[in-house]
Design a protein around this motif. Sequence first.
Motif, PDB file in Angstrom:
ATOM      1  N   ILE A 115       0.677  -1.161   0.025  1.00 38.33           N
ATOM      2  CA  ILE A 115      -0.587  -0.052  -0.103  1.00 38.33           C
ATOM      3  C   ILE A 115       0.909   0.945  -0.131  1.00 38.33           C
ATOM      4  O   ILE A 115       1.809   1.216   0.153  1.00 38.33           O
ATOM      5  N   VAL A 116       0.532   2.430  -0.664  1.00 37.52           N
ATOM      6  CA  VAL A 116       0.643   3.597  -0.150  1.00 37.52           C
ATOM      7  C   VAL A 116      -0.206   4.607   0.293  1.00 37.52           C
ATOM      8  O   VAL A 116      -1.485   4.773  -0.172  1.00 37.52           O
ATOM      9  N   VAL A 117       0.951   5.087   1.418  1.00 36.83           N
ATOM     10  CA  VAL A 117      -0.221   6.211   2.081  1.00 36.83           C
ATOM     11  C   VAL A 117       1.088   7.480   2.643  1.00 36.83           C
ATOM     12  O   VAL A 117       1.899   7.335   2.512  1.00 36.83           O
ATOM     13  N   GLY A 118       0.237   8.600   3.524  1.00 36.72           N
ATOM     14  CA  GLY A 118       1.123   9.779   3.686  1.00 36.72           C
ATOM     15  C   GLY A 118       1.488   9.117   4.426  1.00 36.72           C
ATOM     16  O   GLY A 118       1.019   8.267   6.088  1.00 36.72           O
ATOM     17  N   ARG A 119       2.755   9.592   4.946  1.00 37.63           N
ATOM     18  CA  ARG A 119       3.479   9.610   6.316  1.00 37.63           C
ATOM     19  C   ARG A 119       2.769   9.296   7.395  1.00 37.63           C
ATOM     20  O   ARG A 119       2.055   9.037   7.807  1.00 37.63           O
ATOM     21  N   PRO A 120       2.068  11.279   7.752  1.00 37.15           N
ATOM     22  CA  PRO A 120       1.199  10.636   8.609  1.00 37.15           C
ATOM     23  C   PRO A 120       0.443   9.945   8.748  1.00 37.15           C
ATOM     24  O   PRO A 120      -0.013   9.293   9.798  1.00 37.15           O
ATOM     25  N   ASP A 121       0.112   9.499   7.465  1.00 37.81           N
ATOM     26  CA  ASP A 121      -1.830   8.518   7.616  1.00 37.81           C
ATOM     27  C   ASP A 121      -0.597   6.980   8.116  1.00 37.81           C
ATOM     28  O   ASP A 121      -1.504   6.132   9.076  1.00 37.81           O
ATOM     29  N   TYR A 122       0.320   7.061   7.444  1.00 39.88           N
ATOM     30  CA  TYR A 122       1.152   5.819   8.260  1.00 39.88           C
ATOM     31  C   TYR A 122       1.307   6.040   9.655  1.00 39.88           C
ATOM     32  O   TYR A 122       0.773   4.977  10.471  1.00 39.88           O
ATOM     33  N   THR A 123       1.477   6.842  10.128  1.00 35.80           N
ATOM     34  CA  THR A 123       1.788   6.905  11.879  1.00 35.80           C
ATOM     35  C   THR A 123       0.867   6.659  12.532  1.00 35.80           C
ATOM     36  O   THR A 123       0.717   5.726  13.274  1.00 35.80           O
ATOM     37  N   GLN A 124      -0.960   6.721  11.380  1.00 43.39           N
ATOM     38  CA  GLN A 124      -2.004   6.691  12.306  1.00 43.39           C
ATOM     39  C   GLN A 124      -2.570   5.279  12.163  1.00 43.39           C
ATOM     40  O   GLN A 124      -2.704   4.786  13.568  1.00 43.39           O
ATOM     41  N   LEU A 125      -1.741   4.628  11.400  1.00 48.12           N
ATOM     42  CA  LEU A 125      -2.558   3.613  11.032  1.00 48.12           C
ATOM     43  C   LEU A 125      -1.898   1.894  11.794  1.00 48.12           C
ATOM     44  O   LEU A 125      -1.580   1.664  12.118  1.00 48.12           O
ATOM     45  N   ARG A 126      -0.325   3.192  11.660  1.00 51.46           N
ATOM     46  CA  ARG A 126       0.749   1.143  12.450  1.00 51.46           C
ATOM     47  C   ARG A 126       0.078   2.195  13.883  1.00 51.46           C
ATOM     48  O   ARG A 126       0.170   0.732  14.661  1.00 51.46           O
ATOM     49  N   SER A 127       0.069   3.021  14.256  1.00 47.08           N
ATOM     50  CA  SER A 127      -1.118   3.846  15.675  1.00 47.08           C
ATOM     51  C   SER A 127      -2.259   3.138  15.804  1.00 47.08           C
ATOM     52  O   SER A 127      -2.346   1.951  17.267  1.00 47.08           O
ATOM     53  N   TRP A 128      -3.141   3.247  14.777  1.00 52.21           N
ATOM     54  CA  TRP A 128      -3.980   1.631  15.174  1.00 52.21           C
ATOM     55  C   TRP A 128      -3.819   0.704  15.842  1.00 52.21           C
ATOM     56  O   TRP A 128      -4.758   0.018  16.484  1.00 52.21           O
ATOM     57  N   SER A 129      -3.325   0.013  14.448  1.00 48.89           N
ATOM     58  CA  SER A 129      -2.679  -2.026  14.736  1.00 48.89           C
ATOM     59  C   SER A 129      -2.015  -1.636  16.154  1.00 48.89           C
ATOM     60  O   SER A 129      -2.528  -3.601  16.544  1.00 48.89           O
ATOM     61  N   GLU A 130      -1.414  -1.167  16.620  1.00 48.81           N
ATOM     62  CA  GLU A 130      -0.672  -1.600  18.182  1.00 48.81           C
ATOM     63  C   GLU A 130      -1.476  -1.231  19.740  1.00 48.81           C
ATOM     64  O   GLU A 130      -0.749  -1.829  20.309  1.00 48.81           O
ATOM     65  N   SER A 131      -2.427  -0.087  18.938  1.00 47.78           N
ATOM     66  CA  SER A 131      -3.382  -0.357  20.324  1.00 47.78           C
ATOM     67  C   SER A 131      -4.705  -1.298  21.007  1.00 47.78           C
ATOM     68  O   SER A 131      -4.940  -2.100  19.605  1.00 47.78           O
ATOM     69  N   SER A 132      -5.024  -1.257  21.552  1.00 45.69           N
ATOM     70  CA  SER A 132      -5.735  -1.783  21.919  1.00 45.69           C
ATOM     71  C   SER A 132      -7.750  -1.041  21.066  1.00 45.69           C
ATOM     72  O   SER A 132      -7.255   0.086  20.950  1.00 45.69           O
ATOM     73  N   PRO A 133      -8.327  -1.599  21.419  1.00 48.45           N
ATOM     74  CA  PRO A 133      -9.710  -1.802  20.368  1.00 48.45           C
ATOM     75  C   PRO A 133     -10.247  -0.730  21.807  1.00 48.45           C
ATOM     76  O   PRO A 133     -10.425  -0.519  22.731  1.00 48.45           O
ATOM     77  N   PRO A 134     -11.091   0.176  21.901  1.00 51.56           N
ATOM     78  CA  PRO A 134     -11.900   0.427  22.332  1.00 51.56           C
ATOM     79  C   PRO A 134     -12.611   0.439  23.366  1.00 51.56           C
ATOM     80  O   PRO A 134     -13.631  -1.266  23.166  1.00 51.56           O
ATOM     81  N   GLY A 135     -12.392  -0.075  24.397  1.00 52.01           N
ATOM     82  CA  GLY A 135     -13.329  -1.060  26.095  1.00 52.01           C
ATOM     83  C   GLY A 135     -12.647  -1.404  26.384  1.00 52.01           C
ATOM     84  O   GLY A 135     -12.616  -2.604  27.358  1.00 52.01           O
ATOM     85  N   PHE A 136     -11.058  -1.697  26.139  1.00 48.17           N
ATOM     86  CA  PHE A 136      -9.989  -2.934  26.138  1.00 48.17           C
ATOM     87  C   PHE A 136      -8.976  -2.283  27.012  1.00 48.17           C
ATOM     88  O   PHE A 136      -8.447  -0.739  27.028  1.00 48.17           O
ATOM     89  N   ASN A 137      -7.824  -2.845  28.080  1.00 43.26           N
ATOM     90  CA  ASN A 137      -7.642  -1.976  29.067  1.00 43.26           C
ATOM     91  C   ASN A 137      -5.823  -2.151  28.538  1.00 43.26           C
ATOM     92  O   ASN A 137      -4.863  -1.137  28.602  1.00 43.26           O
ATOM     93  N   ALA A 138      -5.115  -3.097  27.664  1.00 43.45           N
ATOM     94  CA  ALA A 138      -3.906  -3.945  27.266  1.00 43.45           C
ATOM     95  C   ALA A 138      -4.371  -3.600  25.782  1.00 43.45           C
ATOM     96  O   ALA A 138      -4.833  -3.888  25.458  1.00 43.45           O
ATOM     97  N   GLY A 139      -2.399  -3.213  25.087  1.00 41.36           N
ATOM     98  CA  GLY A 139      -2.330  -3.219  23.928  1.00 41.36           C
ATOM     99  C   GLY A 139      -2.115  -4.505  23.535  1.00 41.36           C
ATOM    100  O   GLY A 139      -1.929  -5.900  24.308  1.00 41.36           O
ATOM    101  N   ARG A 140      -1.522  -4.798  22.656  1.00 42.57           N
ATOM    102  CA  ARG A 140      -1.696  -6.211  21.123  1.00 42.57           C
ATOM    103  C   ARG A 140      -0.102  -6.012  22.119  1.00 42.57           C
ATOM    104  O   ARG A 140       0.285  -7.465  22.462  1.00 42.57           O
ATOM    105  N   TYR A 141       1.023  -5.427  22.511  1.00 43.07           N
ATOM    106  CA  TYR A 141       2.307  -5.652  22.202  1.00 43.07           C
ATOM    107  C   TYR A 141       2.237  -4.869  23.844  1.00 43.07           C
ATOM    108  O   TYR A 141       2.115  -4.330  24.628  1.00 43.07           O
TER     109      TYR A 141
END
Length: 141
Positions: A115-141
């Motif tokens: 995929i190709v995204v803008g650098r700020p959007d990459y940061t957002q995607l990476r943050s989204w993938s590594e964080s917990s969904p709303p309602g959960f207390n712990a992150g994936r990593y």
Amino acid sequence: MGDVLLTAEVVLGALIALLLLTIVWIAIRRWLITRDQLMILMARRRGDFWVMGMARTKPDVIEWFPILGLGLRPKWTLVREEVEFGPPMPMDRRPGVIQEPVLVDCTCGDQDQQIVVGRPDYTQLRSWSESSPPGFNAGRY
């Protein structure tokens, strides 16, 4: 001669009406897809070509819609628990209108995609993938 001219006018009028309806539908479709959701401009590689699209971020999935599509269903879905984004790589040639484009290898389940995204959007995607969904207390990593 008059019948041929009338037929040509009717056909031309129908084609213009069809074109206008398509443009209106694409605008309405974009509004229906975005509906107060965060959207990212993202291009996917298909063979030797890049297909521009919009990615809608939800708490548990990212849904990708081609910009020129007519349907309301996503053509590609990334599930939070299965997606892995590689490091951003600079691009020598940018597809479309993406500002500060970075090339990213993306794996979702057993499916690999570039995929190709803008650098700020990459940061957002990476943050989204590594964080917990709303309602959960712990992150994936």
